[in-house]
Design a protein around this motif. Structure first.
Motif, PDB file in Angstrom:
ATOM      1  N   SER A  88      -3.658   3.871   9.749  1.00 24.73           N
ATOM      2  CA  SER A  88      -4.618   3.623   8.669  1.00 24.73           C
ATOM      3  C   SER A  88      -4.865   2.130   8.486  1.00 24.73           C
ATOM      4  O   SER A  88      -5.997   1.694   8.236  1.00 24.73           O
ATOM      5  N   ALA A  89      -3.802   1.324   8.620  1.00 22.61           N
ATOM      6  CA  ALA A  89      -3.948  -0.120   8.443  1.00 22.61           C
ATOM      7  C   ALA A  89      -4.784  -0.735   9.563  1.00 22.61           C
ATOM      8  O   ALA A  89      -5.698  -1.535   9.306  1.00 22.61           O
ATOM      9  N   ILE A  90      -4.487  -0.369  10.804  1.00 22.00           N
ATOM     10  CA  ILE A  90      -5.232  -0.940  11.934  1.00 22.00           C
ATOM     11  C   ILE A  90      -6.700  -0.523  11.873  1.00 22.00           C
ATOM     12  O   ILE A  90      -7.611  -1.343  12.052  1.00 22.00           O
TER      13      ILE A  90
ATOM     14  N   ILE B  49       0.850  -1.187   0.000  1.00 22.72           N
ATOM     15  CA  ILE B  49       0.000   0.000   0.000  1.00 22.72           C
ATOM     16  C   ILE B  49       0.889   1.241   0.000  1.00 22.72           C
ATOM     17  O   ILE B  49       1.865   1.324   0.755  1.00 22.72           O
ATOM     18  N   ALA B  50       0.554   2.212  -0.817  1.00 25.47           N
ATOM     19  CA  ALA B  50       1.381   3.404  -0.980  1.00 25.47           C
ATOM     20  C   ALA B  50       1.419   4.244   0.296  1.00 25.47           C
ATOM     21  O   ALA B  50       0.418   4.320   1.029  1.00 25.47           O
ATOM     22  N   PRO B  51       2.552   4.894   0.575  1.00 27.65           N
ATOM     23  CA  PRO B  51       2.617   5.820   1.708  1.00 27.65           C
ATOM     24  C   PRO B  51       1.559   6.908   1.558  1.00 27.65           C
ATOM     25  O   PRO B  51       1.237   7.338   0.443  1.00 27.65           O
TER      26      PRO B  51
ATOM     27  N   ALA C  58     -12.429  -1.576  10.262  1.00 23.21           N
ATOM     28  CA  ALA C  58     -13.560  -1.176   9.415  1.00 23.21           C
ATOM     29  C   ALA C  58     -14.093  -2.342   8.586  1.00 23.21           C
ATOM     30  O   ALA C  58     -15.299  -2.414   8.304  1.00 23.21           O
ATOM     31  N   VAL C  59     -13.196  -3.256   8.191  1.00 23.60           N
ATOM     32  CA  VAL C  59     -13.657  -4.385   7.374  1.00 23.60           C
ATOM     33  C   VAL C  59     -14.042  -5.588   8.236  1.00 23.60           C
ATOM     34  O   VAL C  59     -14.385  -6.649   7.707  1.00 23.60           O
TER      35      VAL C  59
ATOM     36  N   ASP D 259      -7.250   5.877   3.701  1.00 24.22           N
ATOM     37  CA  ASP D 259      -8.321   4.880   3.807  1.00 24.22           C
ATOM     38  C   ASP D 259      -7.880   3.603   3.094  1.00 24.22           C
ATOM     39  O   ASP D 259      -7.800   3.549   1.862  1.00 24.22           O
ATOM     40  N   MET D 260      -7.593   2.575   3.875  1.00 23.11           N
ATOM     41  CA  MET D 260      -7.105   1.321   3.301  1.00 23.11           C
ATOM     42  C   MET D 260      -8.188   0.255   3.175  1.00 23.11           C
ATOM     43  O   MET D 260      -7.892  -0.882   2.817  1.00 23.11           O
TER      44      MET D 260
END
Length: 380
Positions: A219-221, A189-191, A226-227, A195-196
């Motif tokens: 953002s990852a956590i 995932i790009a720096p 969220a998913v 929203d990942m």
């Protein structure tokens, strides 16, 4: 810290005298994606400690030459060239997204360079490069061990899409995971991706391991939450800062196992030393910054490897002294030992450390006790 405790941690006065020894300090500093400028402040404090309590290098005072890459490969190469032009005898490099760009001109000039961590095969095989981080521990051995301990059969790595972070996750991990009997997936995932959730939809149960800086990890956590992911989550230490604790609920962080590159927040003797150095010689430095602590480990580690040097101090004699050093405790690293004779991992002779640190976060997102794992002695 109590003044008496600080004095005890710093040890007796041992002032360096004579002609200064030039040591380069290179950091990414501040860029659009990350702010590691604390590393320069830590280096400034560390050199004062070394000169007043460790006799500098070879009894001579250390003078540092600083350069900021701003995480730009061209600037990294320029920093390396500047060190060559300034005739430094060695260089200490904090964690860097452009380590290979920094390294090339230094390697071409045979200037010994101590890296906090390096995953590049070119750096790890270079005879004048040294790294005080096990290239396989935090990003590979830890998630493998965690999956086995939890009885899980898959590891998913969420990795910031920069070259310095990708080598191990992309080229080394698949083979090691297969050997361990684990399924493996890499999500790049790009720096700066806030929203990942689109990339994290459908992440399979297992161990999710996150590699990036704190904003990336936040953002990852949050994206995993969220998913609806409810499996095991682990990460490297750079993920967990005060910013992370503010942005991620404590109940989400609680129980997360962190591959700790440095023992931030520890109360062991190495942490007492680090805090004493920062409080005595620094000003407004965040001792909770893993990037700052990493610079101390690297710079003080370089100095510790040269404690037995005598006579003329040149890049060649510095390289020889580092390779000849006996096994020692790595300053600021909670008891990790290091030795730079090329035998920690013969296929990666720049490696000076085997094993690393882990810690489990509490309900406030703070590390609990730091544990040294896999830090076996390096043979003669």
């Amino acid at each position: 810290m109590d003044p008496t405790a600080a004095a005890d941690a710093l040890g007796p006065v041992d002032n360096a005298t004579g002609e200064p020894v030039l040591i380069g300090i290179i950091s990414d500093g501040k860029s659009a994606a990350i702010d590691n400028s604390v590393q320069f402040a830590v280096a400034d404090a560390t050199v004062k400690y070394l000169n007043e309590h460790r006799g500098g290098i070879g009894g001579r005072p250390v003078e540092i030459v600083e350069c900021e890459t701003q995480a730009d490969p061209a600037r990294g190469a320029d920093c390396g060239n500047q060190m060559v032009e300034r005739d430094v005898v060695a260089v200490a490099v904090g964690e860097s997204a452009v380590a290979e760009g920094v390294w090339q001109p230094l390697a071409d000039a045979d200037i010994p360079t101590m890296f906090f961590g390096a995953g590049s095969p070119a750096i790890l095989s270079d005879p004048t490069s040294f790294t005080v981080g096990d290239p396989n521990f935090a990003t590979l051995q830890l998630p493998i061990n965690l999956a086995k301990d939890e009885g899980l059969d898959k590891v998913t790595s969420i990795v910031i899409d920069v070259p310095a972070a990708l080598h191990s996750a992309e080229e080394v991990a698949p083979g090691l995971m297969e050997e361990a009997g684990l399924e493996y997936e890499l999500i790049r995932i790009a720096p700066g991706t806030a929203d990942m959730t689109p990339q994290l939809q459908g992440v399979d149960p297992g161990v999710v391991f996150i590699i990036g800086n704190d904003s990336f990890c936040i953002s990852a956590i949050n994206g995993l939450q969220a998913v609806g992911y409810d499996g095991k989550v682990s990460a490297i230490s750079q993920c967990i800062t005060d910013a992370t604790r503010k942005a991620v609920p404590g109940n989400v962080l609680e129980g997360m196992v962190i591959g700790a590159s440095v023992p931030v927040g520890g109360d062991d003797p190495s942490s007492l030393l680090y805090n004493a150095v920062i409080e005595t010689y620094g000003s407004d430095i965040d001792t909770g910054s893993s990037a700052g602590r990493g610079m101390f480990v690297t710079f003080a580690g370089l100095a510790a490897s040269l404690e037995d040097i005598s006579g003329e101090i040149t890049p060649a004699t510095v390289t020889a002294a580092i390779k000849a050093m006996p096994e020692k405790e790595l300053p600021g690293a909670a008891g990790l030992k290091f030795r730079c004779n090329g035998k920690a991992y013969p296929e990666s002779p720049a490696s000076c450390v085997r094993g690393g640190l882990t810690t489990t976060l509490d309900g406030d997102g703070q590390p609990s006790e730091f544990k040294v794992l896999g830090n076996s002695s390096i043979p003669d």
